[in-house]
Design a protein around this motif. Structure first.
Motif, PDB file in Angstrom:
ATOM      1  N   THR A 111      49.733  45.284 -64.131  1.00 29.77           N
ATOM      2  CA  THR A 111      48.658  44.538 -64.794  1.00 29.77           C
ATOM      3  C   THR A 111      47.321  45.276 -64.754  1.00 29.77           C
ATOM      4  N   ASN A 259      40.046  40.607 -64.613  1.00 31.45           N
ATOM      5  CA  ASN A 259      41.076  40.273 -65.605  1.00 31.45           C
ATOM      6  C   ASN A 259      42.483  40.541 -65.090  1.00 31.45           C
ATOM      7  N   LEU A 262      43.280  37.640 -62.897  1.00 30.25           N
ATOM      8  CA  LEU A 262      43.591  36.449 -63.707  1.00 30.25           C
ATOM      9  C   LEU A 262      45.031  36.503 -64.219  1.00 30.25           C
ATOM     10  N   ILE A 263      45.438  37.699 -64.669  1.00 35.08           N
ATOM     11  CA  ILE A 263      46.809  37.858 -65.181  1.00 35.08           C
ATOM     12  C   ILE A 263      47.815  37.652 -64.043  1.00 35.08           C
ATOM     13  N   ASN A 264      47.527  38.223 -62.878  1.00 31.34           N
ATOM     14  CA  ASN A 264      48.425  38.053 -61.727  1.00 31.34           C
ATOM     15  C   ASN A 264      48.552  36.579 -61.364  1.00 31.34           C
ATOM     16  N   ARG A 266      48.119  34.029 -63.257  1.00 36.77           N
ATOM     17  CA  ARG A 266      48.896  33.317 -64.284  1.00 36.77           C
ATOM     18  C   ARG A 266      50.401  33.551 -64.065  1.00 36.77           C
ATOM     19  N   LEU A 267      50.767  34.787 -63.701  1.00 37.86           N
ATOM     20  CA  LEU A 267      52.183  35.091 -63.468  1.00 37.86           C
ATOM     21  C   LEU A 267      52.729  34.279 -62.288  1.00 37.86           C
ATOM     22  N   THR A 269      51.224  31.393 -60.801  1.00 40.17           N
ATOM     23  CA  THR A 269      50.970  29.936 -60.757  1.00 40.17           C
ATOM     24  C   THR A 269      51.207  29.265 -62.102  1.00 40.17           C
ATOM     25  N   GLY A 270      51.249  30.044 -63.190  1.00 40.70           N
ATOM     26  CA  GLY A 270      51.355  29.456 -64.524  1.00 40.70           C
ATOM     27  C   GLY A 270      50.034  28.866 -64.995  1.00 40.70           C
ATOM     28  N   ARG A 271      48.962  29.089 -64.245  1.00 40.35           N
ATOM     29  CA  ARG A 271      47.662  28.501 -64.597  1.00 40.35           C
ATOM     30  C   ARG A 271      46.630  29.583 -64.907  1.00 40.35           C
ATOM     31  N   ASP A 272      45.645  29.227 -65.760  1.00 36.62           N
ATOM     32  CA  ASP A 272      44.517  30.117 -66.018  1.00 36.62           C
ATOM     33  C   ASP A 272      43.400  29.771 -65.042  1.00 36.62           C
ATOM     34  N   SER A 275      37.526  32.950 -64.482  1.00 36.60           N
ATOM     35  CA  SER A 275      37.006  34.319 -64.366  1.00 36.60           C
ATOM     36  C   SER A 275      35.577  34.293 -63.835  1.00 36.60           C
TER      37      SER A 275
END
Ligand code: NDP
Length: 288
Positions: A111, A259, A262-264, A266-267, A269-272, A275
């Motif tokens: 990422t 960023n 944030l991507i990690n 999301r991977l 937890t499935g959440r945004d 930032s």
């Protein structure tokens, strides 16, 4: 009390040395902000303990973990699958542990470059751009592959050691739709006309060597070029200061770091996550 549980979901990082890595601070701040019962544990893991650390994460039900220096390549032999860019880059910075029936499944992602592209997009879409990257190490390789996959027309790699530079240029040419080429790093490098994005992906300028600047002729940079630096400490490098003085839009390394986190998140937890919370935490750490 009835809904309260006492067993958080676990994530973290394996590296050595781990002490200077600020990711734990931004992840924990963002988890708390989102009221997620997740924790991020920054672990000092020497090379000879990597296999045990991975087994431990599986055994303890971790959702996943980051790998930093020196584990980004070594971790691959412990994984079940690689995402596309991790496969092309040949390195993994994030592992996701899924638990389907039949046992845990570990997928390696990279990422670093995705974080860079996400930080670039608000100021310049790499699609159709000519991109010039200073450096051919892990960060440069990840950024080169990801900007190429995001539609850049060409990726020019400029590197002190020609063999490493040529290798990354060849990789881009062979494995992505973009044209890859190597440009020798001559003194006072002339940045090719038409460069849409110029990135310092070397460690030049990193604390305690913040007085050092990549050897570039700043007069050759078109003011319309977006100029980025991966160095996070200090965020405002001499390279970015000189580019800003030339009239260029600049991007600091904190954007890539946030960023990527944030991507990690999301991977795992499935959440945004926020930032703004992450960026604020970093600015506090760096005294901005
Ligand atoms: P590597 O060691 O893999 O690569 C270092 C690169 O810098 C090589 O291309 C090397 O050239 C070049 N380099 C180093 N010193 C000099 C010098 N004095 N003159 C010319 N070239 C030089 O490191 P990484 O790619 O892992 O990291 C690079 C930077 O990226 C670090 O500052 C790191 O902190 C940062 N980073 C930032 C991230 C973020 O989220 N903002 C994420 C990941 C990394 P050569 O091949 O000739 O040795």
């Amino acid at each position: 009390m009835a809904d309260r549980t006492f067993c958080a979901e676990l994530t973290g990082s394996f590296s050595t040395s781990a002490a200077q890595n600020p990711t734990v601070a931004i992840m924990e701040a963002a988890f708390a902000d989102a009221a997620l019962d997740f924790r991020y544990i920054n672990c000092e893991v020497p090379p000879e303990s990597l296999a045990d650390a991975v087994r431990g994460a599986i055994a303890m039900g971790w959702r996943g973990f980051n790998c930093s220096i020196p584990h980004k390549v070594a971790v691959i032999e412990h994984l079940d699958a690689l995402a596309q860019s991790a496969e092309i880059i040949g390195a993994v910075n994030t592992v996701v542990i899924d638990r389907p029936e039949g046992g845990p499944r570990l997928t390696g992602e990279n990422t670093d470059g995705q974080g860079f592209v996400a930080s670039l997009l608000p100021v310049r879409d790499p699609a159709g751009q000519h991109v010039v990257i200073l450096g051919a190490g892990g960060a440069a390789r990840a950024i080169a592959v990801e900007t190429a996959l995001a539609g850049a027309l060409s990726i020019t790699i400029v590197n002190r050691t020609p063999e490493r530079g040529q290798m990354v240029a060849d990789l881009i040419d062979a494995q992505t739709p973009a044209a890859g080429r190597y440009l020798p790093w001559t003194p006072q490098l002339h940045v090719p006309h038409g460069t849409g994005v110029l990135i310092n992906a070397t460690s030049i300028g990193f604390h305690p060597n913040e007085a050092e600047t990549p050897d570039v002729d700043f007069e050759s940079i078109d003011p319309g070029t977006v100029v980025a630096d991966v160095v996070v400490n200090p965020p405002e490098t001499n390279f970015l200061k000189a580019a800003a003085a030339r009239g260029c839009t600049t991007l600091d390394g904190l954007g890539m770091l946030v960023n990527q986190a944030l991507i990690n998140a999301r991977l795992w937890t499935g959440r945004d996550l926020s930032s703004a919370v992450m960026r604020r935490e970093l600015e506090e750490i760096f005294g901005l």
